[in-house]
Design a protein around this motif. Structure first.
Motif, mmCIF file in Angstrom:
data_model
loop_
_atom_site.group_PDB
_atom_site.id
_atom_site.type_symbol
_atom_site.label_atom_id
_atom_site.label_comp_id
_atom_site.label_asym_id
_atom_site.label_seq_id
_atom_site.Cartn_x
_atom_site.Cartn_y
_atom_site.Cartn_z
ATOM 1 N N TRP A 64 -2.267 17.566 13.707
ATOM 2 C CA TRP A 64 -3.610 17.548 13.142
ATOM 3 C C TRP A 64 -3.538 17.673 11.626
ATOM 4 N N PRO A 65 -4.443 16.998 10.900
ATOM 5 C CA PRO A 65 -4.477 17.156 9.438
ATOM 6 C C PRO A 65 -4.796 18.589 9.055
ATOM 7 N N ALA A 66 -4.024 19.148 8.131
ATOM 8 C CA ALA A 66 -4.238 20.537 7.717
ATOM 9 C C ALA A 66 -5.645 20.746 7.176
ATOM 10 N N SER A 67 -6.158 19.766 6.436
ATOM 11 C CA SER A 67 -7.496 19.906 5.855
ATOM 12 C C SER A 67 -8.578 19.995 6.929
ATOM 13 N N VAL A 68 -8.374 19.273 8.039
ATOM 14 C CA VAL A 68 -9.350 19.312 9.138
ATOM 15 C C VAL A 68 -9.291 20.669 9.842
ATOM 16 N N LEU A 69 -8.086 21.187 10.067
ATOM 17 C CA LEU A 69 -7.956 22.506 10.698
ATOM 18 C C LEU A 69 -8.664 23.579 9.879
ATOM 19 N N MET A 77 -3.677 31.468 13.151
ATOM 20 C CA MET A 77 -2.328 31.082 12.753
ATOM 21 C C MET A 77 -2.306 29.663 12.205
ATOM 22 N N TYR A 78 -2.944 28.718 12.911
ATOM 23 C CA TYR A 78 -3.010 27.333 12.445
ATOM 24 C C TYR A 78 -3.692 27.250 11.081
ATOM 25 N N ALA A 79 -4.763 28.021 10.917
ATOM 26 C CA ALA A 79 -5.504 27.999 9.649
ATOM 27 C C ALA A 79 -4.636 28.493 8.497
ATOM 28 N N TYR A 80 -3.880 29.553 8.726
ATOM 29 C CA TYR A 80 -2.998 30.084 7.677
ATOM 30 C C TYR A 80 -1.903 29.082 7.327
ATOM 31 N N ILE A 81 -1.299 28.496 8.355
ATOM 32 C CA ILE A 81 -0.229 27.513 8.119
ATOM 33 C C ILE A 81 -0.779 26.308 7.365
ATOM 34 N N ALA A 82 -1.975 25.861 7.762
ATOM 35 C CA ALA A 82 -2.600 24.721 7.089
ATOM 36 C C ALA A 82 -2.851 25.018 5.620
ATOM 37 N N GLU A 83 -3.356 26.211 5.336
ATOM 38 C CA GLU A 83 -3.641 26.595 3.951
ATOM 39 C C GLU A 83 -2.352 26.633 3.119
ATOM 40 N N MET A 84 -1.282 27.181 3.691
ATOM 41 C CA MET A 84 0.005 27.235 3.012
ATOM 42 C C MET A 84 0.550 25.836 2.744
ATOM 43 N N VAL A 90 0.823 -1.219 0.000
ATOM 44 C CA VAL A 90 0.000 0.000 0.000
ATOM 45 C C VAL A 90 0.852 1.263 0.000
ATOM 46 N N LEU A 91 0.248 2.341 -0.513
ATOM 47 C CA LEU A 91 0.724 3.699 -0.322
ATOM 48 C C LEU A 91 -0.224 4.392 0.662
ATOM 49 N N GLY A 92 0.002 5.688 0.905
ATOM 50 C CA GLY A 92 -0.864 6.389 1.847
ATOM 51 C C GLY A 92 -1.091 7.832 1.460
ATOM 52 N N PRO A 93 -2.002 8.535 2.138
ATOM 53 C CA PRO A 93 -2.263 9.955 1.854
ATOM 54 C C PRO A 93 -1.026 10.817 2.092
ATOM 55 N N CYS A 94 -1.002 11.992 1.455
ATOM 56 C CA CYS A 94 0.122 12.924 1.578
ATOM 57 C C CYS A 94 -0.309 14.225 2.246
ATOM 58 N N ASP A 95 -1.437 14.240 2.942
ATOM 59 C CA ASP A 95 -1.945 15.480 3.522
ATOM 60 C C ASP A 95 -1.009 15.985 4.619
ATOM 61 N N PRO A 96 -0.678 17.289 4.624
ATOM 62 C CA PRO A 96 0.210 17.843 5.655
ATOM 63 C C PRO A 96 -0.414 17.729 7.043
ATOM 64 N N GLN A 97 0.463 17.545 8.037
ATOM 65 C CA GLN A 97 0.029 17.486 9.437
ATOM 66 C C GLN A 97 0.577 18.724 10.150
ATOM 67 N N ILE A 98 -0.305 19.479 10.792
ATOM 68 C CA ILE A 98 0.082 20.713 11.489
ATOM 69 C C ILE A 98 -0.165 20.510 12.981
ATOM 70 N N GLY A 99 0.914 20.454 13.744
ATOM 71 C CA GLY A 99 0.771 20.230 15.183
ATOM 72 C C GLY A 99 0.085 18.926 15.515
ATOM 73 N N THR A 101 1.927 21.420 -0.949
ATOM 74 C CA THR A 101 1.923 19.999 -1.282
ATOM 75 C C THR A 101 1.151 19.744 -2.566
ATOM 76 N N ARG A 102 0.078 20.497 -2.805
ATOM 77 C CA ARG A 102 -0.682 20.359 -4.044
ATOM 78 C C ARG A 102 0.217 20.632 -5.255
ATOM 79 N N ARG A 103 0.986 21.712 -5.170
ATOM 80 C CA ARG A 103 1.875 22.063 -6.280
ATOM 81 C C ARG A 103 2.965 21.019 -6.466
ATOM 82 N N PHE A 104 3.447 20.475 -5.360
ATOM 83 C CA PHE A 104 4.507 19.473 -5.467
ATOM 84 C C PHE A 104 3.978 18.183 -6.097
#
Length: 238
Positions: free
Chosen positions: A137-142, A157-164, A126-135, A169-172
């Motif tokens: 927590w999943p960035a998408s959930v924040l 602040m958490y919301a801004y970091i999550a969005e960034m 298997v592979l797995g998701p690539c969603d960023p984790q902020i503190g 990661t989307r661009r990468f």
């Protein structure tokens, strides 16, 4: 102590012989990123870090730029920078890059796998998701909580970091997939891996990856399991 060193040297010779045999048969240069309890004797590398980055980049600098590569990849993920540097190097390599996933390549390991020309798996790897984790927590959930519930449930602040982090990661991911499929399909895949449809430890199987039109094949060279038989595996870091 001397017996330990002899045993370690013998084990490394066995592994080297297996990888050389595999490379000669497949006409590739075989590289490994394998996180195990004791891959090199007493050391224990449990997740992606600078050691793997340095190792892969040095090996790539030594070989011909058109040399085909087999990368045996077994990892729970780890340092994002390490995964991205390896993925960029593989993406830019002019020879064919096969990433072989005998068990799992999660998180940053998935980024590395998506850089390949071909991902070789078995029915249960298997592979797995690539969603960023902020503190933790999943960035998408924040972002979702911030937009739906407001600042009382999360910080601006958490919301801004999550969005960034999500946009980065989307661009990468789009960069890794560019040239392999159409733009609409790339957008579909980046949403799937990135935008919180799955928890970070969700296993993504060959059948799912195939439906996403990713370059996966059901094939693991037999030497890969011979090599892994020489490793001890502990509990996955995730």
């Amino acid at each position: 102590m001397e017996m330990k060193e002899e045993k370690k040297d013998s084990l490394l010779r066995i592994r080297q012989e297996i990888l050389l045999k595999m490379g000669e048969r497949r006409k590739t240069r075989v590289l490994t990123i394998v996180h195990s309890k004791s891959l090199f004797g007493e050391e224990s590398f449990e997740e992606l870090g600078r050691e793997e980055t340095e190792h892969i980049l040095m090996r790539l600098s030594e070989m011909e730029p058109t040399q085909d590569i087999d990368l045996i990849l077994h990892t729970p993920g780890g340092m994002t920078l390490a995964a991205e540097m390896i993925a960029i190097a593989l993406k830019q390599h002019r020879g064919k890059v096969n990433v072989i996933v005998p068990f799992y390549a999660m998180s940053g390991g998935t980024l590395i796998a998506l850089a390949a020309d071909q991902i070789m798996m078995n029915r249960f790897s298997v592979l797995g998701p690539c969603d960023p984790q902020i503190g933790g927590w999943p960035a998408s959930v924040l972002l979702k909580i911030y937009r739906e519930k407001g600042v009382q449930f999360t910080s601006v602040m958490y919301a801004y970091i999550a969005e960034m982090a999500i946009e980065r990661t989307r661009r990468f991911l789009a960069y890794l997939l560019k040239g392999k499929m159409r733009s609409a399909q790339i957008q579909k895949i980046t949403r799937f891996f990135l935008e919180g449809y799955l928890t970070h430890d969700t296993p993504i199987t060959y059948d799912v990856l195939r439906k996403l039109n990713l370059p996966v094949v059901l094939e693991i060279p037999p030497e890969v399991y011979d090599f892994l038989d020489t490793c001890q595996f502990g509990e996955c870091a995730r």
